[in-house]
Design a protein around this motif. Structure first.
Motif, PDB file in Angstrom:
ATOM      1  N   ASP A 201       0.841  -1.201   0.000  1.00  0.00           N
ATOM      2  CA  ASP A 201       0.000   0.000   0.000  1.00  0.00           C
ATOM      3  C   ASP A 201       0.876   1.251   0.000  1.00  0.00           C
ATOM      4  O   ASP A 201       2.068   1.174   0.221  1.00  0.00           O
ATOM      5  CB  ASP A 201      -0.897   0.029   1.250  1.00  0.00           C
ATOM      6  N   GLU A 202       0.220   2.393  -0.207  1.00  0.00           N
ATOM      7  CA  GLU A 202       0.961   3.657  -0.133  1.00  0.00           C
ATOM      8  C   GLU A 202       0.966   4.159   1.307  1.00  0.00           C
ATOM      9  O   GLU A 202      -0.065   4.156   1.973  1.00  0.00           O
ATOM     10  CB  GLU A 202       0.307   4.692  -1.053  1.00  0.00           C
ATOM     11  N   ALA A 203       2.139   4.601   1.747  1.00  0.00           N
ATOM     12  CA  ALA A 203       2.255   5.028   3.141  1.00  0.00           C
ATOM     13  C   ALA A 203       3.301   6.122   3.274  1.00  0.00           C
ATOM     14  O   ALA A 203       4.256   6.181   2.492  1.00  0.00           O
ATOM     15  CB  ALA A 203       2.652   3.840   4.007  1.00  0.00           C
ATOM     16  N   VAL A 204       3.104   6.973   4.271  1.00  0.00           N
ATOM     17  CA  VAL A 204       4.137   7.949   4.606  1.00  0.00           C
ATOM     18  C   VAL A 204       4.748   7.495   5.934  1.00  0.00           C
ATOM     19  O   VAL A 204       4.031   7.133   6.863  1.00  0.00           O
ATOM     20  CB  VAL A 204       3.594   9.406   4.650  1.00  0.00           C
ATOM     21  N   VAL A 205       6.086   7.437   5.978  1.00  0.00           N
ATOM     22  CA  VAL A 205       6.795   6.898   7.136  1.00  0.00           C
ATOM     23  C   VAL A 205       7.492   8.043   7.865  1.00  0.00           C
ATOM     24  O   VAL A 205       8.354   8.718   7.296  1.00  0.00           O
ATOM     25  CB  VAL A 205       7.837   5.838   6.687  1.00  0.00           C
ATOM     26  N   LEU A 206       7.088   8.277   9.115  1.00  0.00           N
ATOM     27  CA  LEU A 206       7.666   9.361   9.915  1.00  0.00           C
ATOM     28  C   LEU A 206       8.667   8.762  10.896  1.00  0.00           C
ATOM     29  O   LEU A 206       8.316   7.891  11.690  1.00  0.00           O
ATOM     30  CB  LEU A 206       6.566  10.090  10.695  1.00  0.00           C
ATOM     31  N   VAL A 207       9.912   9.231  10.854  1.00  0.00           N
ATOM     32  CA  VAL A 207      10.968   8.610  11.664  1.00  0.00           C
ATOM     33  C   VAL A 207      11.675   9.660  12.514  1.00  0.00           C
ATOM     34  O   VAL A 207      11.946  10.763  12.051  1.00  0.00           O
ATOM     35  CB  VAL A 207      12.031   7.922  10.751  1.00  0.00           C
TER      36      VAL A 207
ATOM     37  N   TRP B 154      -1.819   4.970   4.600  1.00  0.00           N
ATOM     38  CA  TRP B 154      -1.350   4.797   5.980  1.00  0.00           C
ATOM     39  C   TRP B 154      -0.295   5.834   6.345  1.00  0.00           C
ATOM     40  O   TRP B 154       0.458   6.279   5.492  1.00  0.00           O
ATOM     41  CB  TRP B 154      -0.717   3.409   6.162  1.00  0.00           C
ATOM     42  N   VAL B 155      -0.220   6.127   7.643  1.00  0.00           N
ATOM     43  CA  VAL B 155       0.944   6.821   8.193  1.00  0.00           C
ATOM     44  C   VAL B 155       1.611   5.807   9.114  1.00  0.00           C
ATOM     45  O   VAL B 155       0.960   5.239   9.994  1.00  0.00           O
ATOM     46  CB  VAL B 155       0.548   8.084   8.984  1.00  0.00           C
ATOM     47  N   ILE B 156       2.901   5.544   8.859  1.00  0.00           N
ATOM     48  CA  ILE B 156       3.635   4.584   9.694  1.00  0.00           C
ATOM     49  C   ILE B 156       4.588   5.379  10.580  1.00  0.00           C
ATOM     50  O   ILE B 156       5.573   5.946  10.116  1.00  0.00           O
ATOM     51  CB  ILE B 156       4.413   3.572   8.825  1.00  0.00           C
ATOM     52  N   ASP B 157       4.230   5.432  11.858  1.00  0.00           N
ATOM     53  CA  ASP B 157       5.045   6.181  12.810  1.00  0.00           C
ATOM     54  C   ASP B 157       6.159   5.242  13.296  1.00  0.00           C
ATOM     55  O   ASP B 157       5.889   4.226  13.931  1.00  0.00           O
ATOM     56  CB  ASP B 157       4.148   6.635  13.973  1.00  0.00           C
ATOM     57  N   THR B 158       7.394   5.579  12.955  1.00  0.00           N
ATOM     58  CA  THR B 158       8.529   4.693  13.208  1.00  0.00           C
ATOM     59  C   THR B 158       9.470   5.331  14.224  1.00  0.00           C
ATOM     60  O   THR B 158       9.876   6.481  14.057  1.00  0.00           O
ATOM     61  CB  THR B 158       9.280   4.430  11.877  1.00  0.00           C
TER      62      THR B 158
END
Length: 368
Positions: free
Chosen positions: A91-97, A249-253
């Protein structure tokens, strides 16, 4: 004892020099080969752009795996916590690290290797200084975005980011977009962030800094699907229908290093630190739970970093991340890479280097 410590130091130095020599050779064959393969494939780019970018993605993943192998073989491994992101890898997601050191990028290059096709389809948002590293040419070709920090450049940079996303994100079939919203390393930004928090009545944070909002806002505005009436798609039906049409999705990493001692890129290359386990925690949010309105989004992003602060506090006190909401026990998963596969792609890189060298020699002799 003295002789023993001298011998140990000598061994460590020799190992570091050998690793460095290998890494230089690795770069010297792998990066030019990547560029030359893509130059040779330019006719395919004109005929079938999708297939060209598919092949570029495969080569890009292999290059990142080479970087991962330097850490993996030095014993710098990763244990993962929280949500299983493999479930959303297509899926398409933005990953915040969160960002502590140059090694964060290497850690991500490693732990995303076993997440399906993620690495092939990902886009990085990096500080413009990365453009001038050995990997800069690769990132430029791949279509990553280099962002200039600082208030003076902000509006112009955000405009350029919007253009970049519109131009490259869909046309190159990108899926995950990775960014570090703190806009710099923790040690460099902590004091400014704490002063800003005090002035604006926000929590005092030690293990992270307050995020900058601009880039995240632009990404969401540009890539989240809109419904006919212009509101953000919400509810499972719309999300399902728009599988290929927008961020889901937003993937909070959250990256945590034992004792809060981050690994930098020099350590990753030279391997002079003892084998270390880096811990990576994921929390996945459906895009419909992320507010679109700027003020609400700012509050939501601040909450994520306040949550990161709590996660890291818990980690530094106990050596583990807390369980997810609704779970009684935190489950961790060791991330693994196949040594055989790593040796395979390293061999491919060196064989490619040899092949290109022979081709150039042949043409040189034909011409002169």
């Amino acid at each position: 004892a003295m002789a023993e410590s001298v011998a140990r130091a000598g061994c460590a130095l020799l190992r570091a020099l050998l690793r460095f020599a290998f890494m230089v050779a690795n770069n010297a064959v792998a990066i030019p080969s990547y560029v030359l393969y893509l130059l040779a494939l330019q006719p395919l780019r004109l005929l079938d752009s999708a297939r060209f970018w598919y092949l570029e993605g495969v080569l890009f993943k292999w290059l990142l795996a080479m970087v991962a192998s330097w850490g993996w073989w030095a014993g710098y491994t990763v244990v993962e916590w929280g949500d299983d992101v493999k479930a959303v890898s297509e899926d398409e997601a933005v990953v915040l690290v969160n960002h502590q050191a140059t090694g964060d990028v290497c850690t991500l290059m490693m732990c995303l290797q076993d997440k399906g096709t993620v690495v092939r389809h990902m886009m990085w948002l990096m500080d413009h200084i990365f453009k001038y590293t050995n990997f800069g040419i690769v990132s430029l070709i791949h279509g990553d975005f280099f962002i200039r920090q600082g208030r003076a450049h902000r509006d112009q940079q955000l405009g350029l980011l919007k253009e970049h996303l519109e131009k490259y994100y869909r046309s190159r079939n990108r899926k995950w977009i990775v960014l570090f919203p703190e806009g710099g390393f923790l040690r460099k930004r902590r004091e400014t962030s704490q002063a800003f928090a005090k002035k604006n009545n926000l929590p005092f944070l030690k293990h992270v800094t307050l995020p900058r909002l601009g880039a995240t806002e632009v990404i969401l505005k540009t890539l989240v699907p809109k419904q006919e009436n212009g509101t953000i798609a919400s509810g499972n039906t719309v999300i399902k229908e728009s599988k290929s049409k927008g961020l889901q999705w937003v993937i909070d990493t959250t990256i945590a290093y034992p004792k809060g001692e981050p690994i930098d890129i020099q350590t990753w290359i030279l391997g002079y630190r003892q084998p270390t386990v880096t811990h990576v925690h994921y929390r996945v949010f459906p895009i419909k739970d992320v507010p679109a309105e700027p003020e609400a989004l700012a509050h939501w992003l601040y909450q994520r970093f306040i949550e990161k602060e709590d996660l890291l506090t818990h980690f530094y006190e106990t050596g583990a991340f807390p369980p997810l909401q609704g779970q009684t026990k935190a489950v961790s998963r060791a991330m693994t890479l196949s040594n055989l596969w790593l040796v395979g792609i390293q061999s491919f890189a060196f064989l490619s280097g040899g092949m290109w060298y022979c081709i150039f020699q042949y043409f040189y002799h034909c011409l002169f």
